[in-house]
Design a protein around this motif. Structure first.
Motif, PDB file in Angstrom:
ATOM      1  N   VAL A   1      16.441  -8.831   0.643  1.00 12.66           N
ATOM      2  CA  VAL A   1      15.155  -9.499   0.810  1.00 12.66           C
ATOM      3  C   VAL A   1      14.076  -8.452   1.029  1.00 12.66           C
ATOM      4  CG1 VAL A   1      16.175 -11.587   1.782  1.00 12.66           C
ATOM      5  CG2 VAL A   1      15.458  -9.737   3.309  1.00 12.66           C
ATOM      6  N   ALA A   2      12.831  -8.880   0.849  1.00 13.50           N
ATOM      7  CA  ALA A   2      11.689  -8.027   1.157  1.00 13.50           C
ATOM      8  C   ALA A   2      11.158  -8.397   2.531  1.00 13.50           C
ATOM      9  CB  ALA A   2      10.609  -8.189   0.101  1.00 13.50           C
ATOM     10  N   ASN A   3      10.421  -7.463   3.110  1.00 10.56           N
ATOM     11  CA  ASN A   3       9.844  -7.644   4.441  1.00 10.56           C
ATOM     12  C   ASN A   3       8.343  -7.436   4.319  1.00 10.56           C
ATOM     13  OD1 ASN A   3       8.822  -6.534   7.111  1.00 10.56           O
ATOM     14  ND2 ASN A   3      10.896  -7.085   7.731  1.00 10.56           N
ATOM     15  N   GLU A   4       7.562  -8.209   5.080  1.00 11.31           N
ATOM     16  CA  GLU A   4       6.108  -8.125   4.964  1.00 11.31           C
ATOM     17  C   GLU A   4       5.521  -6.840   5.530  1.00 11.31           C
ATOM     18  OE1 GLU A   4       4.982 -12.805   5.627  1.00 11.31           O
ATOM     19  OE2 GLU A   4       3.593 -11.265   6.274  1.00 11.31           O
ATOM     20  N   ALA A   5       6.199  -6.242   6.491  1.00  9.66           N
ATOM     21  CA  ALA A   5       5.576  -5.152   7.249  1.00  9.66           C
ATOM     22  C   ALA A   5       5.310  -3.932   6.378  1.00  9.66           C
ATOM     23  CB  ALA A   5       6.460  -4.769   8.425  1.00  9.66           C
ATOM     24  N   ILE A   6       4.169  -3.287   6.631  1.00 11.36           N
ATOM     25  CA  ILE A   6       3.825  -2.077   5.904  1.00 11.36           C
ATOM     26  C   ILE A   6       3.394  -1.020   6.915  1.00 11.36           C
ATOM     27  CG2 ILE A   6       1.473  -2.918   5.447  1.00 11.36           C
ATOM     28  CD1 ILE A   6       1.744  -1.421   2.702  1.00 11.36           C
ATOM     29  N   GLY A   7       4.072   0.129   6.854  1.00 12.10           N
ATOM     30  CA  GLY A   7       3.872   1.158   7.855  1.00 12.10           C
ATOM     31  C   GLY A   7       5.204   1.512   8.486  1.00 12.10           C
ATOM     32  N   ALA A   8       5.158   2.117   9.650  1.00 13.89           N
ATOM     33  CA  ALA A   8       6.373   2.612  10.297  1.00 13.89           C
ATOM     34  C   ALA A   8       6.939   1.550  11.239  1.00 13.89           C
ATOM     35  CB  ALA A   8       6.077   3.890  11.061  1.00 13.89           C
ATOM     36  N   THR A   9       7.875   0.748  10.724  1.00 17.66           N
ATOM     37  CA  THR A   9       8.514  -0.263  11.579  1.00 17.66           C
ATOM     38  C   THR A   9       9.646   0.343  12.401  1.00 17.66           C
ATOM     39  OG1 THR A   9       9.891  -0.833   9.691  1.00 17.66           O
ATOM     40  CG2 THR A   9       7.975  -2.243  10.115  1.00 17.66           C
ATOM     41  N   ASP A  10      10.034   1.567  12.079  1.00 20.16           N
ATOM     42  CA  ASP A  10      11.123   2.215  12.817  1.00 20.16           C
ATOM     43  C   ASP A  10      10.568   2.910  14.069  1.00 20.16           C
ATOM     44  OD1 ASP A  10       9.646   4.155  11.605  1.00 20.16           O
ATOM     45  OD2 ASP A  10      11.336   5.260  10.780  1.00 20.16           O
ATOM     46  N   THR A  11      11.465   3.498  14.824  1.00 19.66           N
ATOM     47  CA  THR A  11      11.043   4.222  16.033  1.00 19.66           C
ATOM     48  C   THR A  11      11.571   5.655  16.002  1.00 19.66           C
ATOM     49  OG1 THR A  11      12.956   3.319  17.198  1.00 19.66           O
ATOM     50  CG2 THR A  11      10.869   2.151  17.468  1.00 19.66           C
ATOM     51  N   VAL A  12      11.609   6.208  14.808  1.00 15.53           N
ATOM     52  CA  VAL A  12      12.079   7.584  14.638  1.00 15.53           C
ATOM     53  C   VAL A  12      11.116   8.561  15.332  1.00 15.53           C
ATOM     54  CG1 VAL A  12      12.396   9.408  12.892  1.00 15.53           C
ATOM     55  CG2 VAL A  12      13.309   7.109  12.506  1.00 15.53           C
ATOM     56  N   ALA A  13      11.681   9.618  15.861  1.00 17.09           N
ATOM     57  CA  ALA A  13      10.871  10.607  16.580  1.00 17.09           C
ATOM     58  C   ALA A  13      10.229  11.583  15.605  1.00 17.09           C
ATOM     59  CB  ALA A  13      11.730  11.351  17.598  1.00 17.09           C
ATOM     60  N   ASP A  14       9.267  11.088  14.857  1.00 15.11           N
ATOM     61  CA  ASP A  14       8.497  11.940  13.954  1.00 15.11           C
ATOM     62  C   ASP A  14       7.186  11.208  13.678  1.00 15.11           C
ATOM     63  OD1 ASP A  14       7.700  13.954  12.136  1.00 15.11           O
ATOM     64  OD2 ASP A  14       9.796  14.284  11.572  1.00 15.11           O
ATOM     65  N   THR A  15       6.299  11.824  12.938  1.00 17.54           N
ATOM     66  CA  THR A  15       4.982  11.222  12.730  1.00 17.54           C
ATOM     67  C   THR A  15       4.589  11.323  11.259  1.00 17.54           C
ATOM     68  OG1 THR A  15       3.785  13.299  13.069  1.00 17.54           O
ATOM     69  CG2 THR A  15       4.262  11.969  15.023  1.00 17.54           C
ATOM     70  N   TYR A  16       3.642  10.524  10.862  1.00 10.18           N
ATOM     71  CA  TYR A  16       2.945  10.702   9.587  1.00 10.18           C
ATOM     72  C   TYR A  16       1.627   9.969   9.659  1.00 10.18           C
ATOM     73  CZ  TYR A  16       4.332   5.996   7.873  1.00 10.18           C
ATOM     74  OH  TYR A  16       4.513   4.646   7.717  1.00 10.18           O
ATOM     75  N   THR A  17       0.743  10.290   8.742  1.00  8.75           N
ATOM     76  CA  THR A  17      -0.534   9.587   8.642  1.00  8.75           C
ATOM     77  C   THR A  17      -0.743   9.197   7.188  1.00  8.75           C
ATOM     78  OG1 THR A  17      -1.472  10.862  10.470  1.00  8.75           O
ATOM     79  CG2 THR A  17      -3.017   9.696   9.038  1.00  8.75           C
ATOM     80  N   ALA A  18      -1.041   7.925   6.972  1.00  9.65           N
ATOM     81  CA  ALA A  18      -1.243   7.439   5.613  1.00  9.65           C
ATOM     82  C   ALA A  18      -2.210   6.265   5.627  1.00  9.65           C
ATOM     83  CB  ALA A  18       0.093   7.030   4.996  1.00  9.65           C
ATOM     84  N   TYR A  19      -2.857   6.077   4.478  1.00 11.43           N
ATOM     85  CA  TYR A  19      -3.780   4.958   4.297  1.00 11.43           C
ATOM     86  C   TYR A  19      -3.194   4.040   3.221  1.00 11.43           C
ATOM     87  CZ  TYR A  19      -7.007   8.084   6.701  1.00 11.43           C
ATOM     88  OH  TYR A  19      -7.600   8.920   7.612  1.00 11.43           O
ATOM     89  N   PHE A  20      -3.280   2.733   3.472  1.00 10.67           N
ATOM     90  CA  PHE A  20      -2.694   1.760   2.556  1.00 10.67           C
ATOM     91  C   PHE A  20      -3.753   0.757   2.102  1.00 10.67           C
ATOM     92  CE2 PHE A  20       0.682   3.254   5.309  1.00 10.67           C
ATOM     93  CZ  PHE A  20       1.778   3.396   4.478  1.00 10.67           C
ATOM     94  N   GLY A  21      -3.590   0.270   0.882  1.00 11.57           N
ATOM     95  CA  GLY A  21      -4.468  -0.782   0.379  1.00 11.57           C
ATOM     96  C   GLY A  21      -3.824  -1.486  -0.793  1.00 11.57           C
ATOM     97  N   ASP A  22      -4.528  -2.530  -1.279  1.00 10.94           N
ATOM     98  CA  ASP A  22      -4.084  -3.268  -2.473  1.00 10.94           C
ATOM     99  C   ASP A  22      -2.647  -3.752  -2.344  1.00 10.94           C
ATOM    100  OD1 ASP A  22      -6.570  -2.821  -3.705  1.00 10.94           O
ATOM    101  OD2 ASP A  22      -5.907  -0.861  -4.418  1.00 10.94           O
ATOM    102  N   TYR A  23      -2.327  -4.302  -1.196  1.00 16.06           N
ATOM    103  CA  TYR A  23      -0.950  -4.687  -0.894  1.00 16.06           C
ATOM    104  C   TYR A  23      -0.672  -6.090  -1.457  1.00 16.06           C
ATOM    105  CZ  TYR A  23       3.206  -5.332   2.116  1.00 16.06           C
ATOM    106  OH  TYR A  23       4.478  -5.532   2.605  1.00 16.06           O
ATOM    107  N   ALA A  24       0.449  -6.189  -2.153  1.00 19.15           N
ATOM    108  CA  ALA A  24       0.850  -7.500  -2.688  1.00 19.15           C
ATOM    109  C   ALA A  24       2.367  -7.588  -2.699  1.00 19.15           C
ATOM    110  CB  ALA A  24       0.308  -7.707  -4.099  1.00 19.15           C
ATOM    111  N   ILE A  25       2.872  -8.780  -2.534  1.00 18.64           N
ATOM    112  CA  ILE A  25       4.296  -9.051  -2.748  1.00 18.64           C
ATOM    113  C   ILE A  25       4.388 -10.190  -3.743  1.00 18.64           C
ATOM    114  CG2 ILE A  25       6.471  -9.784  -1.723  1.00 18.64           C
ATOM    115  CD1 ILE A  25       5.628  -8.539   0.903  1.00 18.64           C
ATOM    116  N   ASP A  26       5.208 -10.005  -4.755  1.00 17.71           N
ATOM    117  CA  ASP A  26       5.410 -11.015  -5.785  1.00 17.71           C
ATOM    118  C   ASP A  26       6.884 -11.412  -5.775  1.00 17.71           C
ATOM    119  OD1 ASP A  26       3.640 -11.821  -8.522  1.00 17.71           O
ATOM    120  OD2 ASP A  26       5.811 -12.150  -8.643  1.00 17.71           O
ATOM    121  N   THR A  27       7.160 -12.671  -5.993  1.00 19.02           N
ATOM    122  CA  THR A  27       8.552 -13.123  -5.927  1.00 19.02           C
ATOM    123  C   THR A  27       9.244 -13.112  -7.281  1.00 19.02           C
ATOM    124  OG1 THR A  27       7.823 -15.407  -6.148  1.00 19.02           O
ATOM    125  CG2 THR A  27       8.161 -14.579  -3.906  1.00 19.02           C
TER     126      THR A  27
END
Lengths: 390, 111
Positions: free
Chosen positions: A155-181
């Motif tokens: 299955v797909a999940n709606e969340a976008i970004g870091a849903t985990d709790t890994v001990a590391d970092t990143y920085t990113a910008y997101f847009g134009d998000y869509a999910i199609d079935t």
């Protein structure tokens, strides 16, 4: 044919309307990083879940699409940028070297060749969260990067970004998000139409301070600017006083598709109305509904209680309810005309209902740019020389 | 002549509490006393009831006051709201605005 399940562009500049933000590092950025003014910024703190939208399954398989600009990659350990590490669930992980690994839960499907290492470039990412054997699982900028086996029941999940709790970092910008079935969404943009003028108004719909013109100016704020009833102004919200005849509408003309930047050769994949409502006082139930009335004509949402009957609305977001309507896929629209989004008081009950935002997301695919055609070699000089000898 | 107001308990509490607010000047307290003594003091045990034209308030309670007029009571609430000048005070002003025949927040005479 589009079968959109979700459209997000963060163009409302409002976390609630965009499905939520989790973690202090998840914000809506206003520096025009992706499409339009706003984008989702994920500055994932080490060991901390930092994401946008709802961390939950969409209830079935789905194909995700988003644009991303990565300005800082993880140092040593990959972190999730879409989806979640949980049973049967698609998740995409950003590796320290910039490649993207496709996983279903903890099982690796494959890793991209392309690395998102250019911190100034916007990459188009598409991934498949639908089971299949020997199928395309990941595309970057429309090119297949991973082909592999995706387990049954994925299955797909709606969340976008870091849903985990890994001990590391990143920085990113997101847009134009869509999910199609139904399939890969393909290239596309998520742009927001806002009210630009009044189309029609039943008499009991007024501005928050009783105004009878320019109601649109109260429901186009990004983010919504609703206030407690006692402080309401003609630019903070609109109100229906109640006690009407039923099915009394306020119709707002929205930004035309043309003015959203959609051209004659582009394809409008889907539209979705957005709406924010509240109740002036706690006593009584004030029923509302809303929908896209024309261009394209859609159905109205099932009736609901203004503000979810949570009590008197305060300064937004206190006791206001943000709603996203039913997605209208593959609409037939006239690009140069305004869509019309409607706030409706369907019943005759008394007491005031308020609305502080009306909008409409549009997911569209730009026409494929014409591929430069190789010009056949012609020995112009030879012709000129020959002519000169005549 | 009696009149009645119809509100859910949360709003009835706001009305009663504001009329009895300790911070009110004596003039406002004195204007509120007849309403309090003639029925508002029993707001917490008021029976369920709604305006006959109200189709959407099954949780409304009816608070009957037997002294003064509805117009005087509404004006009292408006004046208290202006005195308090707070968000809570202004909310009582909005509740007063609901005490019109059209808004079904009140009825006079009652029954």
């Amino acid at each position: 044919m589009a079968t959109r399940y979700l459209i997000r562009g963060w163009q409302t500049n409002d976390a609630t309307l965009e499905g939520g933000l989790t973690g202090a590092g998840a914000t809506i950025d206003a520096t025009s990083q992706i499409t339009g003014t706003y984008s989702l910024k994920i500055a994932a703190a080490s060991g901390t879940a930092t994401y946008g939208c709802f961390n939950g399954s969409i209830g079935g398989g789905g194909y995700v699409r988003f644009r991303v600009k990565v300005t800082a990659r993880p140092s040593t350990t990959a972190r999730v940028i879409q989806g979640a590490i949980t049973l049967n669930t698609l998740n995409l992980r950003l590796n320290p070297n910039g490649t993207i690994a496709v996983y279903v839960n903890t099982t690796l499907v494959g890793t991209s060749t392309t690395a998102l290492t250019d911190t100034t470039r916007i990459y188009l990412i598409e991934a498949r969260g639908v089971s299949g054997t020997g199928v395309d699982a990941l595309k970057i900028d429309g090119v297949v990067e991973v082909n592999g086996n995706i387990a049954a029941s994925t299955v797909a999940n709606e969340a976008i970004g870091a849903t985990d709790t890994v001990a590391d970092t990143y920085t990113a910008y997101f847009g134009d998000y869509a999910i199609d079935t139904a399939g890969f969404p393909g290239d596309g943009r998520a742009v927001l139409a806002l009210p630009i003028s009044d189309n029609a108004r039943a008499a009991k719909w007024t501005g928050g301070a009783g105004g009878t013109t320019n109601l649109w100016d109260a429901v186009d704020n990004k983010p919504p600017a609703g206030l407690a009833s006692a402080s309401a102004t003609n630019t903070s919200q609109i109100e229906h006083s109640g006690g009407g005849a039923g099915n009394e509408d306020y119709d707002a003309n929205m930004t035309t598709y043309t003015n959203l930047g959609i051209g004659a050769s582009d394809t409008v994949n889907a539209v979705q109305a957005l709406f924010v409502d509240g109740e002036d006082i706690a006593t009584g139930t004030k029923t509302l509904t809303y929908g896209v009335k024309s261009n394209p004509a859609g159905s109205f949402e099932t009736n609901f209680s203004a503000g979810a009957d949570a009590g008197a609305c305060g300064t937004y977001p206190t006791n206001w309810s943000a709603r996203r309507g039913t997605i209208i896929n593959n609409p037939s629209v006239t690009l140069g005309n305004s869509p019309v989004v409607t706030a409706r008081r369907p019943l005759t009950e008394t007491r005031v209902a308020s609305v502080c935002f009306m909008g409409m997301y549009v997911d569209y695919t730009p026409a494929v740019a014409a591929t430069p055609r190789a010009i056949p070699f012609r020995n112009v000089n030879q012709s000129v020389m020959r002519a000169a000898t005549w | 002549m009696s009149f009645a107001i119809f509100f859910e308990m949360g709003d009835a509490a706001a009305i009663a509490g504001t009329v009895q607010a300790a911070s009110l000047p004596n003039t406002l307290k004195q204007r509120g006393r007849p309403f309090w003594n003639s029925g508002l003091k029993d707001w917490a045990s008021a029976p369920l009831g709604h305006h006959p034209n109200d189709i959407a308030c099954p949780l409304c309670h009816v608070v009957v006051m037997t002294q003064g007029t509805l117009a005087e009571f509404r004006q009292l609430l408006v004046d208290i709201a202006a005195f308090l000048g707070t968000a809570d005070g202004f909310y009582v002003k909005v509740l007063a605005d609901n005490m019109t025949p059209e808004m079904t927040g009140a009825m006079e005479p009652y029954p």
